[in-house]
Structures are given as C-alpha cells and as structure tokens.
Scaffold this motif. Sequence first.
Motif, PDB file in Angstrom:
ATOM      1  N   LYS A  41       0.834  -1.207   0.000  1.00  0.00           N
ATOM      2  CA  LYS A  41       0.000   0.000   0.000  1.00  0.00           C
ATOM      3  C   LYS A  41       0.866   1.255   0.000  1.00  0.00           C
ATOM      4  O   LYS A  41       0.557   2.234  -0.649  1.00  0.00           O
ATOM      5  CB  LYS A  41      -0.915   0.011   1.226  1.00  0.00           C
ATOM      6  N   ASN A  42       1.939   1.235   0.778  1.00  0.00           N
ATOM      7  CA  ASN A  42       2.866   2.354   0.857  1.00  0.00           C
ATOM      8  C   ASN A  42       4.234   1.854   0.392  1.00  0.00           C
ATOM      9  O   ASN A  42       5.043   1.403   1.193  1.00  0.00           O
ATOM     10  CB  ASN A  42       2.934   2.888   2.293  1.00  0.00           C
ATOM     11  N   PRO A  43       4.520   1.907  -0.916  1.00  0.00           N
ATOM     12  CA  PRO A  43       5.755   1.297  -1.426  1.00  0.00           C
ATOM     13  C   PRO A  43       7.008   2.022  -0.954  1.00  0.00           C
ATOM     14  O   PRO A  43       6.991   3.202  -0.636  1.00  0.00           O
ATOM     15  CB  PRO A  43       5.597   1.386  -2.946  1.00  0.00           C
ATOM     16  N   LEU A  44       8.083   1.287  -0.946  1.00  0.00           N
ATOM     17  CA  LEU A  44       9.373   1.808  -0.509  1.00  0.00           C
ATOM     18  C   LEU A  44       9.977   2.696  -1.593  1.00  0.00           C
ATOM     19  O   LEU A  44       9.871   2.391  -2.779  1.00  0.00           O
ATOM     20  CB  LEU A  44      10.305   0.636  -0.218  1.00  0.00           C
ATOM     21  N   ILE A  45      10.594   3.787  -1.172  1.00  0.00           N
ATOM     22  CA  ILE A  45      11.247   4.727  -2.088  1.00  0.00           C
ATOM     23  C   ILE A  45      12.746   4.665  -1.817  1.00  0.00           C
ATOM     24  O   ILE A  45      13.217   5.033  -0.736  1.00  0.00           O
ATOM     25  CB  ILE A  45      10.692   6.148  -1.889  1.00  0.00           C
ATOM     26  N   LYS A  46      13.514   4.188  -2.819  1.00  0.00           N
ATOM     27  CA  LYS A  46      14.951   3.985  -2.641  1.00  0.00           C
ATOM     28  C   LYS A  46      15.690   5.276  -2.331  1.00  0.00           C
ATOM     29  O   LYS A  46      16.650   5.279  -1.562  1.00  0.00           O
ATOM     30  CB  LYS A  46      15.546   3.356  -3.895  1.00  0.00           C
ATOM     31  N   GLU A  47      15.260   6.387  -2.919  1.00  0.00           N
ATOM     32  CA  GLU A  47      15.959   7.658  -2.710  1.00  0.00           C
ATOM     33  C   GLU A  47      15.908   8.087  -1.251  1.00  0.00           C
ATOM     34  O   GLU A  47      16.884   8.631  -0.718  1.00  0.00           O
ATOM     35  CB  GLU A  47      15.368   8.751  -3.598  1.00  0.00           C
ATOM     36  N   ARG A  48      14.777   7.842  -0.587  1.00  0.00           N
ATOM     37  CA  ARG A  48      14.678   8.197   0.835  1.00  0.00           C
ATOM     38  C   ARG A  48      15.598   7.327   1.680  1.00  0.00           C
ATOM     39  O   ARG A  48      16.190   7.795   2.660  1.00  0.00           O
ATOM     40  CB  ARG A  48      13.230   8.074   1.306  1.00  0.00           C
ATOM     41  N   LEU A  49      15.744   6.053   1.295  1.00  0.00           N
ATOM     42  CA  LEU A  49      16.676   5.175   2.008  1.00  0.00           C
ATOM     43  C   LEU A  49      18.112   5.658   1.844  1.00  0.00           C
ATOM     44  O   LEU A  49      18.883   5.689   2.807  1.00  0.00           O
ATOM     45  CB  LEU A  49      16.581   3.745   1.468  1.00  0.00           C
ATOM     46  N   GLU A  50      18.466   6.036   0.622  1.00  0.00           N
ATOM     47  CA  GLU A  50      19.823   6.508   0.361  1.00  0.00           C
ATOM     48  C   GLU A  50      20.155   7.761   1.155  1.00  0.00           C
ATOM     49  O   GLU A  50      21.245   7.892   1.711  1.00  0.00           O
ATOM     50  CB  GLU A  50      20.010   6.783  -1.129  1.00  0.00           C
ATOM     51  N   ILE A  51      19.210   8.695   1.215  1.00  0.00           N
ATOM     52  CA  ILE A  51      19.447   9.949   1.947  1.00  0.00           C
ATOM     53  C   ILE A  51      19.647   9.671   3.431  1.00  0.00           C
ATOM     54  O   ILE A  51      20.578  10.196   4.065  1.00  0.00           O
ATOM     55  CB  ILE A  51      18.281  10.933   1.707  1.00  0.00           C
ATOM     56  N   ALA A  52      18.789   8.828   4.008  1.00  0.00           N
ATOM     57  CA  ALA A  52      18.913   8.506   5.432  1.00  0.00           C
ATOM     58  C   ALA A  52      20.229   7.789   5.718  1.00  0.00           C
ATOM     59  O   ALA A  52      20.919   8.095   6.701  1.00  0.00           O
ATOM     60  CB  ALA A  52      17.739   7.652   5.876  1.00  0.00           C
ATOM     61  N   MET A  53      20.599   6.851   4.848  1.00  0.00           N
ATOM     62  CA  MET A  53      21.835   6.095   5.042  1.00  0.00           C
ATOM     63  C   MET A  53      23.058   7.007   4.937  1.00  0.00           C
ATOM     64  O   MET A  53      23.966   6.937   5.764  1.00  0.00           O
ATOM     65  CB  MET A  53      21.905   4.977   4.005  1.00  0.00           C
ATOM     66  N   ARG A  54      23.068   7.885   3.945  1.00  0.00           N
ATOM     67  CA  ARG A  54      24.225   8.776   3.762  1.00  0.00           C
ATOM     68  C   ARG A  54      24.393   9.750   4.920  1.00  0.00           C
ATOM     69  O   ARG A  54      25.514   9.987   5.373  1.00  0.00           O
ATOM     70  CB  ARG A  54      24.085   9.558   2.463  1.00  0.00           C
ATOM     71  N   THR A  55      23.305  10.323   5.399  1.00  0.00           N
ATOM     72  CA  THR A  55      23.431  11.287   6.498  1.00  0.00           C
ATOM     73  C   THR A  55      23.962  10.623   7.760  1.00  0.00           C
ATOM     74  O   THR A  55      24.827  11.181   8.440  1.00  0.00           O
ATOM     75  CB  THR A  55      22.093  11.977   6.782  1.00  0.00           C
ATOM     76  N   ILE A  56      23.486   9.438   8.070  1.00  0.00           N
ATOM     77  CA  ILE A  56      23.932   8.762   9.294  1.00  0.00           C
ATOM     78  C   ILE A  56      25.378   8.280   9.140  1.00  0.00           C
ATOM     79  O   ILE A  56      26.188   8.402  10.070  1.00  0.00           O
ATOM     80  CB  ILE A  56      22.980   7.608   9.648  1.00  0.00           C
ATOM     81  N   MET A  57      25.718   7.747   7.981  1.00  0.00           N
ATOM     82  CA  MET A  57      27.097   7.289   7.762  1.00  0.00           C
ATOM     83  C   MET A  57      28.073   8.468   7.776  1.00  0.00           C
ATOM     84  O   MET A  57      29.140   8.390   8.388  1.00  0.00           O
ATOM     85  CB  MET A  57      27.202   6.540   6.435  1.00  0.00           C
ATOM     86  N   ASP A  58      27.720   9.576   7.116  1.00  0.00           N
ATOM     87  CA  ASP A  58      28.608  10.740   7.100  1.00  0.00           C
ATOM     88  C   ASP A  58      28.754  11.369   8.484  1.00  0.00           C
ATOM     89  O   ASP A  58      29.802  11.915   8.820  1.00  0.00           O
ATOM     90  CB  ASP A  58      28.098  11.782   6.103  1.00  0.00           C
ATOM     91  N   LYS A  59      27.705  11.289   9.281  1.00  0.00           N
ATOM     92  CA  LYS A  59      27.763  11.847  10.629  1.00  0.00           C
ATOM     93  C   LYS A  59      28.725  11.050  11.516  1.00  0.00           C
ATOM     94  O   LYS A  59      29.479  11.618  12.297  1.00  0.00           O
ATOM     95  CB  LYS A  59      26.358  11.852  11.248  1.00  0.00           C
ATOM     96  N   ASN A  60      28.728   9.715  11.374  1.00  0.00           N
ATOM     97  CA  ASN A  60      29.547   8.872  12.253  1.00  0.00           C
ATOM     98  C   ASN A  60      30.947   8.619  11.717  1.00  0.00           C
ATOM     99  O   ASN A  60      31.889   8.475  12.504  1.00  0.00           O
ATOM    100  CB  ASN A  60      28.833   7.531  12.493  1.00  0.00           C
ATOM    101  N   TYR A  61      31.099   8.515  10.422  1.00  0.00           N
ATOM    102  CA  TYR A  61      32.408   8.227   9.829  1.00  0.00           C
ATOM    103  C   TYR A  61      32.891   9.462   9.064  1.00  0.00           C
ATOM    104  O   TYR A  61      32.826   9.545   7.857  1.00  0.00           O
ATOM    105  CB  TYR A  61      32.312   7.011   8.899  1.00  0.00           C
ATOM    106  N   ASN A  62      33.364  10.429   9.812  1.00  0.00           N
ATOM    107  CA  ASN A  62      33.844  11.687   9.229  1.00  0.00           C
ATOM    108  C   ASN A  62      35.351  11.799   9.435  1.00  0.00           C
ATOM    109  O   ASN A  62      36.017  10.823   9.756  1.00  0.00           O
ATOM    110  CB  ASN A  62      33.087  12.880   9.839  1.00  0.00           C
ATOM    111  N   GLU A  63      35.897  13.005   9.277  1.00  0.00           N
ATOM    112  CA  GLU A  63      37.341  13.216   9.397  1.00  0.00           C
ATOM    113  C   GLU A  63      37.856  12.954  10.818  1.00  0.00           C
ATOM    114  O   GLU A  63      39.033  12.646  11.020  1.00  0.00           O
ATOM    115  CB  GLU A  63      37.726  14.654   9.001  1.00  0.00           C
TER     116      GLU A  63
END
Length: 149
Positions: A41-63
């Motif tokens: 009924k509410n299909p998954l949107i890959k772009e939203r997954l990518e944005i969430a994954m990138r923000t969390i990964m960039d926040k934790n694995y930075n310089e």
Amino acid sequence: MQRQISSQRDSLTKCASVVAALGATPKENIRYMPTYRLDPKNPLIKERLEIAMRTIMDKNYNEDYLFHPKQSYHLAAQVSEEIKDSIKLMDFDSRYRYVVLVSVGELLMQGLCSMVNFLWDADKDGFVTYSIQTPNYFAVCTIFYLYYD
C-alpha cells in the motif's frame, strides 16, 4: 477427580446463565479473511533510504573518526541500528523487512570480497549501498529490503 470436573462444569453453566440473565449476548470471535495483497500500500522509495543512510554514515564516519578494531565493532552495530530505526520511522508498508549491514576496516593494502545471497522478488525487493573510503579506513553500508506477501 470426577468431582472436580463436575464442579468446573457447574461453574461454567452458572456463568452462562448469569450472562443470559443480565440480557447480554456473548461476543463471538471475529475472524478476518487473509488479504492476499501482493502489492504494498505504501511502497518503498529507494531515494529516501539513500538519503537517510548517507546522512547517518557521514555523521559517524567523518574526518574525526579513528579506526580501532574493538571500538569500530561497537560503532558499526550502533550505526546499523540507527539506520534501521530511521527507516522504520519512514513508515513504509509494514510487510517490508530490512537487513542493514555495516562493514568497517582499516586500509593496509589488502583486498576485500563480500558476498550475500538472497531469494527475492526482483520487482519488490532490492538493496541500496553506500561506501566511504579514506586513506586510513573504509566503511560500507548496505541495506537489503525484502517484501513479504
């Protein structure tokens, strides 16, 4: 033993007679038919997954991140749980199941080969991946999403 059974039966008939005397009808159990719904009924949107994954990964694995084997293990577990929780808050269809895999390693002129096998529907299931590589370490996050009919 027979006396206990008769007393239990008597108490059951008394309860039924009390309900009948009060004028209330006993409630019937409601049975629902299976939905047999094959599309979400509410299909998954890959772009939203990518944005969430990138923000969390960039926040934790930075310089500021320094690789340490024991601390990296715990941080990778925390990051994967944080990503999974953020995906669940996006409120996609509840029939989706998520597997979040975070791998972190130190770069010492080595290679890495990783393989995962799934049996899935090519239309509804899939994966999203994101990697960070610096001169000192690498971090790879992969999200697998599977739809259960």
